[in-house]
Design an enzyme around this catalytic site. Structure first.
Site, PDB file in Angstrom:
ATOM      1  N   ASP A  75       3.473  -0.767  -1.311  1.00 42.47           N
ATOM      2  CA  ASP A  75       3.785   0.102  -0.174  1.00 42.47           C
ATOM      3  C   ASP A  75       4.726   1.215  -0.630  1.00 42.47           C
ATOM      4  O   ASP A  75       5.432   1.072  -1.635  1.00 42.47           O
ATOM      5  CB  ASP A  75       4.490  -0.700   0.928  1.00 42.47           C
ATOM      6  CG  ASP A  75       3.617  -1.814   1.473  1.00 42.47           C
ATOM      7  OD1 ASP A  75       2.374  -1.691   1.361  1.00 42.47           O
ATOM      8  OD2 ASP A  75       4.172  -2.795   1.989  1.00 42.47           O
TER       9      ASP A  75
HETATM   10  N1  URA Z   1       3.446  -7.107  -0.047  1.00 44.04           N
HETATM   11  C1  URA Z   1       3.905  -6.182   0.808  1.00 44.04           C
HETATM   12  O1  URA Z   1       4.112  -6.452   1.972  1.00 44.04           O
HETATM   13  N2  URA Z   1       4.127  -4.939   0.340  1.00 44.04           N
HETATM   14  C2  URA Z   1       3.935  -4.574  -0.953  1.00 44.04           C
HETATM   15  O2  URA Z   1       4.190  -3.427  -1.323  1.00 44.04           O
HETATM   16  C3  URA Z   1       3.467  -5.572  -1.836  1.00 44.04           C
HETATM   17  C4  URA Z   1       3.226  -6.836  -1.360  1.00 44.04           C
END
Ligand code: URA
Length: 229
Positions: free
Chosen positions: A101
């Protein structure tokens, strides 16, 4: 160089197989099918065989320490992309193996080797991914047990696979999962009634983010790391 020679060198196909592929129209230069093996080509052109990008030099593999505010996408109108950080590399064909993310930091693998990318990310292969998770509330023993057993995420038909979790501080844990569902870690903590406020990926399989690789920096993977996937 002639196109037929380029394909043979970059794909390992025999001359006969190259001829057949040309005849089938599955060789493209810059997205246009080309059937004439005598066509002259150069390194700047995007040449594909059945959709797979071909290159003369061997495949490339990088590890990047992703900062916050960088997206794992090939292009974005609002944020710089992880590929933008590989400014010294020819970006053609490079793909992110396992997205994070925009607000997550840590290890990102980037390659132009599609099969390797698949092995690194496929839930069927199930490479472990370890995250350092900071939460808004202390992580209770009950939450630890639920996360370890495998929680039910909203909108998913199956429960998550069992996870490995170690509490480092009251609101800080190391979580290892072997799937890669959308926003999985944040959704797992939400499912047990907590909230992730910071997330950092430390490793995928046996590849661990170097402590001296600063945010925004990257390096080529070693032979051993490449072969570990
Ligand atoms: N899980 C998440 O919620 N976000 C990420 O960036 C990676 C794994």
């Amino acid at each position: 160089m002639r196109l037929d020679k380029f394909i043979a060198h970059s794909s390992g196909l025999s001359r006969k197989e190259v001829k057949r592929a040309l005849h089938q129209g599955i060789i493209c230069i810059d997205n246009q099918p080309v059937k004439n093996g005598g066509t002259l080509v150069n390194e700047q052109q995007h040449i594909t065989l059945d959709g797979q990008h071909l290159q003369l030099s061997g495949p490339r593999y990088f590890i990047l320490h992703k900062p916050q505010g960088v997206v794992c996408a090939n292009q974005d109108s609002s944020y710089p992309t992880a590929l933008d950080l590989l400014s010294d590399e020819k970006q053609d064909g490079l793909q992110i193996a396992g997205r994070l993310d925009v607000d997550t930091t840590g290890l990102v693998l980037i390659t132009d080797d599609g099969q390797w990318n698949h092995r690194a990310t496929s839930p069927k292969v199930g490479k472990n991914k370890t995250y350092r998770v900071t939460t808004s509330e202390p992580i209770s023993d009950a939450q630890m047990a639920e996360l370890a057993a495998g929680v039910q995420l909203k909108g998913e038909s199956k429960v998550c696979r069992a996870a490995d979790i170690t509490r480092l501080e009251s609101s800080l844990a190391l979580l290892t999962i072997s799937e890669g569902k959308y926003h999985q870690v944040k959704r797992m903590f939400a499912a047990v009634g907590n909230h992730v406020v910071a997330l950092h990926r430390q490793s995928i399989g046996d590849i661990t983010l170097d402590t001296d690789l600063a945010e925004g920096q990257y390096r080529a993977l070693t032979e051993r790391e490449i072969n570990s996937i």
